[in-house]
Design an enzyme around this catalytic site. Structure first.
Site, PDB file in Angstrom:
ATOM      1  N   GLU A 115     -32.123 -45.840   4.470  1.00 29.77           N
ATOM      2  CA  GLU A 115     -32.908 -44.629   4.198  1.00 29.77           C
ATOM      3  C   GLU A 115     -32.827 -43.673   5.383  1.00 29.77           C
ATOM      4  O   GLU A 115     -32.742 -44.128   6.511  1.00 29.77           O
ATOM      5  CB  GLU A 115     -34.401 -45.009   4.032  1.00 29.77           C
ATOM      6  CG  GLU A 115     -34.646 -46.075   3.002  1.00 29.77           C
ATOM      7  CD  GLU A 115     -36.090 -46.590   3.026  1.00 29.77           C
ATOM      8  OE1 GLU A 115     -36.918 -46.063   3.800  1.00 29.77           O
ATOM      9  OE2 GLU A 115     -36.378 -47.522   2.256  1.00 29.77           O
ATOM     10  N   LYS A 117     -34.311 -41.507   8.301  1.00 26.63           N
ATOM     11  CA  LYS A 117     -35.569 -41.650   9.039  1.00 26.63           C
ATOM     12  C   LYS A 117     -36.098 -40.242   9.331  1.00 26.63           C
ATOM     13  O   LYS A 117     -35.583 -39.536  10.189  1.00 26.63           O
ATOM     14  CB  LYS A 117     -35.356 -42.421  10.336  1.00 26.63           C
ATOM     15  CG  LYS A 117     -36.663 -42.683  11.070  1.00 26.63           C
ATOM     16  CD  LYS A 117     -36.446 -43.636  12.228  1.00 26.63           C
ATOM     17  CE  LYS A 117     -37.759 -43.991  12.893  1.00 26.63           C
ATOM     18  NZ  LYS A 117     -38.443 -42.837  13.479  1.00 26.63           N
ATOM     19  N   ASP A 119     -38.422 -37.247  10.627  1.00 24.28           N
ATOM     20  CA  ASP A 119     -39.140 -37.064  11.879  1.00 24.28           C
ATOM     21  C   ASP A 119     -40.417 -36.288  11.616  1.00 24.28           C
ATOM     22  O   ASP A 119     -40.465 -35.073  11.767  1.00 24.28           O
ATOM     23  CB  ASP A 119     -38.238 -36.327  12.863  1.00 24.28           C
ATOM     24  CG  ASP A 119     -38.657 -36.578  14.282  1.00 24.28           C
ATOM     25  OD1 ASP A 119     -39.555 -37.425  14.498  1.00 24.28           O
ATOM     26  OD2 ASP A 119     -38.090 -35.929  15.176  1.00 24.28           O
ATOM     27  N   TYR A 230     -41.945 -44.196   1.570  1.00 23.96           N
ATOM     28  CA  TYR A 230     -40.880 -45.164   1.846  1.00 23.96           C
ATOM     29  C   TYR A 230     -41.327 -46.617   1.776  1.00 23.96           C
ATOM     30  O   TYR A 230     -40.560 -47.512   2.114  1.00 23.96           O
ATOM     31  CB  TYR A 230     -40.225 -44.885   3.194  1.00 23.96           C
ATOM     32  CG  TYR A 230     -41.204 -44.804   4.359  1.00 23.96           C
ATOM     33  CD1 TYR A 230     -41.919 -45.916   4.780  1.00 23.96           C
ATOM     34  CD2 TYR A 230     -41.400 -43.595   5.019  1.00 23.96           C
ATOM     35  CE1 TYR A 230     -42.817 -45.836   5.828  1.00 23.96           C
ATOM     36  CE2 TYR A 230     -42.296 -43.503   6.071  1.00 23.96           C
ATOM     37  CZ  TYR A 230     -42.999 -44.629   6.478  1.00 23.96           C
ATOM     38  OH  TYR A 230     -43.890 -44.542   7.504  1.00 23.96           O
ATOM     39  N   LYS A 318     -31.034 -44.774  15.628  1.00 24.80           N
ATOM     40  CA  LYS A 318     -31.242 -43.386  16.061  1.00 24.80           C
ATOM     41  C   LYS A 318     -29.923 -42.670  16.290  1.00 24.80           C
ATOM     42  O   LYS A 318     -28.949 -43.272  16.748  1.00 24.80           O
ATOM     43  CB  LYS A 318     -32.041 -43.387  17.376  1.00 24.80           C
ATOM     44  CG  LYS A 318     -33.441 -43.965  17.259  1.00 24.80           C
ATOM     45  CD  LYS A 318     -34.354 -42.974  16.571  1.00 24.80           C
ATOM     46  CE  LYS A 318     -35.809 -43.391  16.572  1.00 24.80           C
ATOM     47  NZ  LYS A 318     -36.461 -43.298  17.862  1.00 24.80           N
ATOM     48  N   CYS A 411     -52.894 -14.041  38.258  1.00 25.67           N
ATOM     49  CA  CYS A 411     -51.912 -13.612  37.251  1.00 25.67           C
ATOM     50  C   CYS A 411     -50.595 -13.223  37.916  1.00 25.67           C
ATOM     51  O   CYS A 411     -50.589 -12.475  38.897  1.00 25.67           O
ATOM     52  CB  CYS A 411     -52.490 -12.425  36.480  1.00 25.67           C
ATOM     53  SG  CYS A 411     -51.318 -11.748  35.293  1.00 25.67           S
ATOM     54  N   CYS A 416     -51.182  -6.954  38.393  1.00 26.99           N
ATOM     55  CA  CYS A 416     -52.482  -7.493  37.979  1.00 26.99           C
ATOM     56  C   CYS A 416     -53.086  -8.355  39.076  1.00 26.99           C
ATOM     57  O   CYS A 416     -53.918  -7.917  39.842  1.00 26.99           O
ATOM     58  CB  CYS A 416     -52.322  -8.300  36.691  1.00 26.99           C
ATOM     59  SG  CYS A 416     -53.829  -9.128  36.167  1.00 26.99           S
ATOM     60  N   CYS A 431     -55.012 -15.273  31.754  1.00 23.70           N
ATOM     61  CA  CYS A 431     -55.435 -14.171  32.601  1.00 23.70           C
ATOM     62  C   CYS A 431     -56.417 -13.400  31.730  1.00 23.70           C
ATOM     63  O   CYS A 431     -56.069 -12.952  30.647  1.00 23.70           O
ATOM     64  CB  CYS A 431     -54.239 -13.299  32.954  1.00 23.70           C
ATOM     65  SG  CYS A 431     -54.741 -11.679  33.547  1.00 23.70           S
ATOM     66  N   CYS A 436     -54.838  -6.158  32.539  1.00 27.03           N
ATOM     67  CA  CYS A 436     -53.602  -6.757  33.060  1.00 27.03           C
ATOM     68  C   CYS A 436     -52.376  -6.057  32.461  1.00 27.03           C
ATOM     69  O   CYS A 436     -52.225  -6.007  31.237  1.00 27.03           O
ATOM     70  CB  CYS A 436     -53.574  -8.241  32.714  1.00 27.03           C
ATOM     71  SG  CYS A 436     -51.961  -9.006  32.876  1.00 27.03           S
TER      72      CYS A 436
HETATM   73  S1  IVH Z   1     -40.449 -48.032   7.593  1.00 27.58           S
HETATM   74  C1  IVH Z   1     -42.481 -51.661   8.754  1.00 27.58           C
HETATM   75  N1  IVH Z   1     -38.987 -46.044   6.684  1.00 27.58           N
HETATM   76  O1  IVH Z   1     -40.691 -44.283  11.601  1.00 27.58           O
HETATM   77  C2  IVH Z   1     -41.744 -50.462   8.432  1.00 27.58           C
HETATM   78  N2  IVH Z   1     -40.354 -45.677   8.563  1.00 27.58           N
HETATM   79  O2  IVH Z   1     -40.891 -46.291  13.968  1.00 27.58           O
HETATM   80  C3  IVH Z   1     -42.253 -49.296   9.119  1.00 27.58           C
HETATM   81  N3  IVH Z   1     -40.291 -43.394   9.435  1.00 27.58           N
HETATM   82  O3  IVH Z   1     -44.099 -45.041  11.777  1.00 27.58           O
HETATM   83  C4  IVH Z   1     -41.765 -48.022   8.721  1.00 27.58           C
HETATM   84  N4  IVH Z   1     -38.872 -42.611   7.940  1.00 27.58           N
HETATM   85  O4  IVH Z   1     -43.404 -42.867  10.716  1.00 27.58           O
HETATM   86  C5  IVH Z   1     -39.869 -46.463   7.614  1.00 27.58           C
HETATM   87  N5  IVH Z   1     -37.663 -44.356   5.768  1.00 27.58           N
HETATM   88  C6  IVH Z   1     -38.560 -44.767   6.681  1.00 27.58           C
HETATM   89  C7  IVH Z   1     -39.053 -43.910   7.664  1.00 27.58           C
HETATM   90  C8  IVH Z   1     -39.955 -44.411   8.606  1.00 27.58           C
HETATM   91  C9  IVH Z   1     -39.610 -42.326   8.996  1.00 27.58           C
HETATM   92  C10 IVH Z   1     -41.175 -43.418  10.609  1.00 27.58           C
HETATM   93  C11 IVH Z   1     -42.565 -43.901  10.318  1.00 27.58           C
HETATM   94  C12 IVH Z   1     -42.818 -45.074  11.207  1.00 27.58           C
HETATM   95  C13 IVH Z   1     -41.763 -44.928  12.238  1.00 27.58           C
HETATM   96  C14 IVH Z   1     -41.347 -46.299  12.680  1.00 27.58           C
END
Ligand code: IVH
Length: 672
Positions: A115, A117, A119, A230, A318, A411, A416, A431, A436
């Site tokens: 999946e 990830k 942010d 998720y 990552k 400032c 100023c 400030c 100013c």
């Molecule tokens: S699974 C036990 N799936 O990543 C499983 N997390 O470091 C825990 N996150 O706190 C999470 N996309 O905020 C999972 N497809 C995804 C995700 C995901 C983003 C974030 C989530 C979690 C952090 C884990």
């Protein structure tokens, strides 16, 4: 009214309110007045009260409008919200598989789900018998903050789970997901914050987390939050065999699941997926920082269990961020329109993500202290999307370091130099000298800018020159400038002076909303200015309003109300407003088009028209809901060509824009 009629009416009201919520909160472009909206809402609430047997779980009456909270309740998660161990390379991913296999003992075949990830910020949603009851942030993984009201404002979170034949809603279930903001709406949000004199968010993640933790859910409602789900936590009376089944069932229940989730037969497929997503990541409308690999078989997941708050059955892979290292030459402090001091790192130019950068925002003093950033330091910087680069951390070397950075006590503007203060409970240093020069320049430039009074030719540089030569001290002084004044400036020619004076003259009857926005009242951005103009109609009406009058308007919270009354209560501001009126500046209420037959269309005029003046033609266009702009672009709908048209005609031909003459224009607008 009988039940059948009530159901019909309720359905209609709900659809209509949902539509107007979207126009108001998301598009920032309401079509009806607050009064009309309130009337619809009131009728719906009454009808729902009269017919309690009609299901309200998906009704807009359940989504927005709760009073602000004093603080969040704490919510204990029924099962802990774990975090994930990280992998940064193919080797790390293979090691993860190796470890899993070793732990399981036998040479078992493991398949995975992969999946993106996201942010953003993690949330836990509890549904009881299909109804959304409690929602919380992750917090420390065991206890989070109850942000139910705020989560309810997110349209993609169902208030009621969809009923399906094979998977009825369980008595109780925890749904886990990531709340986030897409890249483009994030950019717009920050642009608006800057305009309103507020600090922009550092990145979409902070924006999402900050928006979710608002005590006033009306603020959250205006933030473009989204969710991808998720996983699940506790679930009663139901077991799943595979994580894949969980995702499919979530979808059927009406939750948003990322479309890029995929099953992978082996770790090689996971690695291929990791590279594939990295490649397409720039094309995604949201930011991701990696992919997550999860063991698909839930029974195996349970055998694997977790260690130090991370499951053994999943890993976050990552991506290499767009980061680079460079050296900070100097830390400069900028003064904004509202007096906020923002520290900025001036760096040795460096290429990150294909762009050369030499400045990075340091946000505020807390951030600098937390990261202990000093002049001369080598730092790791990163750039996310189009956002201003930021300093991730200091890379310490053995060299002697510079002194700890201190916010200046006075400032930094040379004209100023007054004392800098930090207001209780605020991160920002300010400030607070209203005289100013740095603030005055920013303030006047904002006043004259496009979104404000739109005085052509009065840009930042000229404003600075006028303030430095003491020709102007506040925005109203602009209207007392004369040719002699202007010609005394360096590099000011006769023609520019004439043009500028004409532009100033032309700006004397601004729509009230533009004028209010131009004043630069804290928390009054373009949208709020529109709300105020529509509600109060005249400047005098608004100036006479009490905090209670303001609070009676939907969308105005206590902060905004007190900022407005504070602004007009201030003697010096009243003086400036008097000066405006002496100069003949008269804000006018913009009449709203009753006839919207050309809604959304855009017109460009070129050449001399015979029967109409240019301004009359523009007024006609605006009265029909369309707009008139200066230059031809691909989005222009019509170019109206009069006598001896200019180069705009060529541009229109080249871009395939429809060209019409005055006669056709009059026909189109119903004037002929
Ligand atoms: S699974 C036990 N799936 O990543 C499983 N997390 O470091 C825990 N996150 O706190 C999470 N996309 O905020 C999972 N497809 C995804 C995700 C995901 C983003 C974030 C989530 C979690 C952090 C884990």
């Amino acid at each position: 009214m009988d039940k059948a009629a009530a159901i019909k009416r309720i359905r209609k009201l709900r659809a209509s309110i949902n539509y107007h919520n979207k126009r108001y909160y998301q598009l920032d472009d309401p079509e009806i007045s607050d009064v009309e909206y309130d009337r619809l809402m009131k009728e719906l609430i009454e009808l729902e009260g009269l017919f309690p047997q009609i299901d309200v779980s998906e009704s807009p009456t359940q989504r927005v409008g709760a009073a602000p909270l004093a603080k969040f309740a704490t919510v204990s998660h029924l099962t802990p919200m774990l975090s994930l161990a990280n992998a940064f390379s193919e080797q790390d991913i293979s090691d993860f598989e190796e470890r899993t296999k070793r732990f399981l003992g036998a040479d078992e075949k493991i398949t995975f789900v992969v999946e993106p990830k996201l942010d953003g910020t993690a949330v836990n949603l509890i549904y009881e018998n299909g109804a959304f009851t409690v929602g919380a942030t992750r917090g420390d993984g065991t206890v989070g903050e109850g942000v139910t009201q705020n989560l309810k404002t997110i349209e993609s979170i169902p208030l009621a789970m969809k009923k399906t034949k094979d998977s009825p809603p369980p008595e109780r279930i925890e749904i886990r997901g990531e709340v986030y903001i897409e890249t483009e709406p994030f950019r717009k949000l920050n642009k608006r914050r800057l305009k309103e004199g507020e600090q922009p968010f550092a990145n979409p993640r902070n924006a999402a987390a900050g928006s979710l933790r608002q005590l006033d859910s009306r603020i959250t409602a205006k933030r473009p939050l989204e969710i991808f789900c998720y996983g699940i936590g506790v679930v009663s009376g139901k077991t799943f065999k595979r994580h894949w089944d969980v995702l499919q069932t979530l979808r059927r229940w009406g939750f948003r699941v990322n479309p890029h989730v995929k099953q992978a037969r082996d770790i090689q497929e996971c690695i291929a997926y990791y590279h594939h997503i990295d490649k397409i990541r720039e094309e995604l409308p949201y930011e991701i920082d990696g992919v997550v690999i999860k063991v698909d078989d839930i029974e195996i997941q349970e055998r694997l269990g977790s260690v130090s708050r991370s499951p053994r059955w999943a890993i976050a892979c990552k991506f290499a961020a767009t980061q680079a290292t460079t050296r900070i030459k100097e830390i400069k402090v900028q003064v904004g329109r509202t007096g906020v001091l923002t520290p900025v790192a001036i760096m040795e130019p460096i290429k990150v993500g294909g762009v050369t950068v030499s400045r990075a925002t340091l946000h505020n003093m807390d951030e600098i202290e937390k990261k202990d950033i000093r002049e001369g330091d080598r730092v790791l910087i990163q750039r996310a999307g189009d956002v201003i680069p930021e300093v991730v951390k200091v890379i310490l070397s053995d060299e002697h370091r510079g002194e700890k950075f201190k916010m200046p006590e006075t400032c930094p503007d040379p004209g100023c130099g007054s004392k800098v203060v930090r207001i209780e409970g605020e991160k920002a240093y300010r400030c607070i000298n209203i005289a100013c020069p740095a603030q005055i320049k920013e303030h006047i430039a904002h006043f004259a800018s496009r979104g404000g009074m739109d005085i052509e030719g009065l840009g930042d540089k000229l404003v600075a020159q006028l303030v430095d030569t003491e020709l102007i001290r506040d925005p109203a002084d602009i209207y007392f400038l004369n040719k002699e004044n202007l010609l005394s400036l360096e590099r000011m020619a006769e023609k520019s002076a004439t043009n500028l004076l004409a532009a100033i003259e032309q700006s004397k009857t601004p729509p009230l909303e533009k004028f209010l926005y131009a004043l630069g009242i804290r928390h009054v951005g373009e949208h709020m200015a529109r709300v105020l103009a529509r509600s109060f109609k005249t400047l005098d009406g608004l100036m006479a309003a009490t905090e209670d009058d303001l609070l009676a308007i939907r969308d105005i919270g206590p902060e905004v109300a007190s900022s407005i009354t504070g602004f007009f209560g201030e003697q010096s501001n009243r003086k400036v407003i008097e000066k405006f009126s002496k100069a003949g500046v008269k804000p006018v209420e913009k009449s709203h088009p009753k006839d919207a037959r050309l809604a959304g269309k855009s017109f460009v005029f070129t050449g001399t028209l015979g029967r109409l003046t240019r301004n009359e033609a523009k007024d006609i266009v605006e009265s029909l809901g369309a707009s008139a702009t200066e230059s031809v672009t691909k989005t222009t709908d019509y170019v109206v060509a009069g006598e001896s048209p200019g180069s705009k005609i060529e541009k229109a031909r080249a871009s395939g824009v429809k060209i019409i003459d005055e006669k056709e224009f009059l026909k189109l607008t119903g004037r002929e």
